[in-house]
Design a protein around this motif. Structure first.
Motif, short mmCIF file in Angstrom:
data_model
loop_
_atom_site.label_atom_id
_atom_site.label_comp_id
_atom_site.label_asym_id
_atom_site.label_seq_id
_atom_site.Cartn_x
_atom_site.Cartn_y
_atom_site.Cartn_z
N THR A 234 0.84 -1.20 0.00
CA THR A 234 0.00 0.00 0.00
C THR A 234 0.88 1.25 0.00
O THR A 234 0.60 2.21 -0.71
CB THR A 234 -0.94 0.00 1.22
N LEU A 235 1.96 1.22 0.79
CA LEU A 235 2.88 2.35 0.81
C LEU A 235 3.52 2.57 -0.55
O LEU A 235 3.68 3.70 -1.01
CB LEU A 235 3.96 2.16 1.87
N ARG A 236 3.86 1.49 -1.22
CA ARG A 236 4.44 1.60 -2.56
C ARG A 236 3.44 2.22 -3.53
O ARG A 236 3.79 3.06 -4.37
CB ARG A 236 4.87 0.23 -3.07
N GLN A 237 2.17 1.81 -3.42
CA GLN A 237 1.13 2.37 -4.29
C GLN A 237 0.95 3.86 -4.01
O GLN A 237 0.87 4.66 -4.94
CB GLN A 237 -0.20 1.64 -4.08
N TYR A 238 0.91 4.25 -2.74
CA TYR A 238 0.77 5.66 -2.39
C TYR A 238 1.95 6.48 -2.90
O TYR A 238 1.79 7.62 -3.32
CB TYR A 238 0.61 5.83 -0.88
N ASP A 239 3.13 5.88 -2.89
CA ASP A 239 4.32 6.55 -3.43
C ASP A 239 4.15 6.75 -4.93
O ASP A 239 4.38 7.84 -5.45
CB ASP A 239 5.57 5.73 -3.11
N ARG A 240 3.73 5.71 -5.65
CA ARG A 240 3.52 5.82 -7.11
C ARG A 240 2.48 6.88 -7.44
O ARG A 240 2.60 7.59 -8.45
CB ARG A 240 3.08 4.48 -7.69
N GLY B 116 1.87 9.51 -5.66
CA GLY B 116 2.29 10.83 -5.17
C GLY B 116 1.58 11.28 -3.91
O GLY B 116 1.63 12.46 -3.57
N LEU B 117 0.91 10.37 -3.23
CA LEU B 117 0.22 10.74 -1.99
C LEU B 117 1.21 10.94 -0.83
O LEU B 117 1.07 11.87 -0.05
CB LEU B 117 -0.81 9.68 -1.60
N ASP C 162 6.00 11.68 7.38
CA ASP C 162 5.46 10.78 6.36
C ASP C 162 4.48 9.78 6.98
O ASP C 162 3.43 9.49 6.39
CB ASP C 162 6.58 10.01 5.65
N ILE C 163 4.82 9.25 8.15
CA ILE C 163 3.95 8.30 8.84
C ILE C 163 2.62 8.98 9.18
O ILE C 163 1.54 8.40 8.98
CB ILE C 163 4.61 7.75 10.13
N LEU D 156 -4.74 16.69 0.11
CA LEU D 156 -3.38 16.84 0.62
C LEU D 156 -2.66 18.00 -0.07
O LEU D 156 -1.92 18.74 0.57
CB LEU D 156 -2.60 15.54 0.44
N GLY D 157 -2.90 18.17 -1.35
CA GLY D 157 -2.31 19.31 -2.07
C GLY D 157 -2.81 20.63 -1.54
O GLY D 157 -2.03 21.58 -1.36
#
Length: 151
Positions: free
Chosen positions: A29-35, A37-38, A55-56, A79-80
């Motif tokens: 899930t963290l990898r997906q959020y990184d992809r 841009g979250l 980040d956490i 978030l933006g």
């Protein structure tokens, strides 16, 4: 920056498995959020992700918004906007301090200039008028660029 008590909130110290555990999520899930841009963690020279305490917190916020039914696109927008609001707050603090410094530099009130009877420039206190007979009823207002007392 690290302090004697430990790293600050922005220091990237957590590997993905620890960050996932702290956020209560799966590493994928963290990898997906990184992809998406979250949440964008720092990277090591070898390309490994390193997460900070901030980040956490952001991961937890994404998780809470998602649990409330907000889409990932909606979360990205929220978030933006939060980032923009924080930047504007920081700018407001800086401008307020700059404004205060300018007011102190000028004394409590701005200087007022007028043309004397023979055409010379006369400095007056705010709220006063030049003495003597007026040859004209014309008024000219000049404000320097960046005038701190409004328009």
């Amino acid at each position: 920056m690290a302090t004697p008590e430990g790293p600050d909130r922005d220091t990237p110290v957590y590997v993905i498995s620890v960050a996932a555990e702290l956020a209560g999520m799966h590493a994928q899930t963290l990898r997906q959020y990184d992809r998406l841009g979250l949440v964008t963690p720092s990277r090591t020279r070898g390309g490994g992700r390193r997460y900070s305490a901030r980040d956490i917190d952001r991961l937890r916020e994404v998780q809470a918004l998602s649990a409330d039914g907000v889409s990932l696109a909606g979360i990205h927008r929220i978030l933006g906007l939060e980032t923009q609001v924080e930047a504007m707050r920081n700018r407001l603090v800086a401008l307020t301090a700059e404004n205060q410094a300018l007011r102190e530099a000028l004394g409590r009130s701005p200087r007022v200039f007028a043309a004397g009877l023979s055409g010379e420039v006369v400095t007056l206190r705010a709220g006063t008028r030049p003495r003597g007979p007026a040859s004209s009823s014309a008024l000219a207002v000049w404000r320097p660029q960046g005038w701190p007392f409004g328009d």
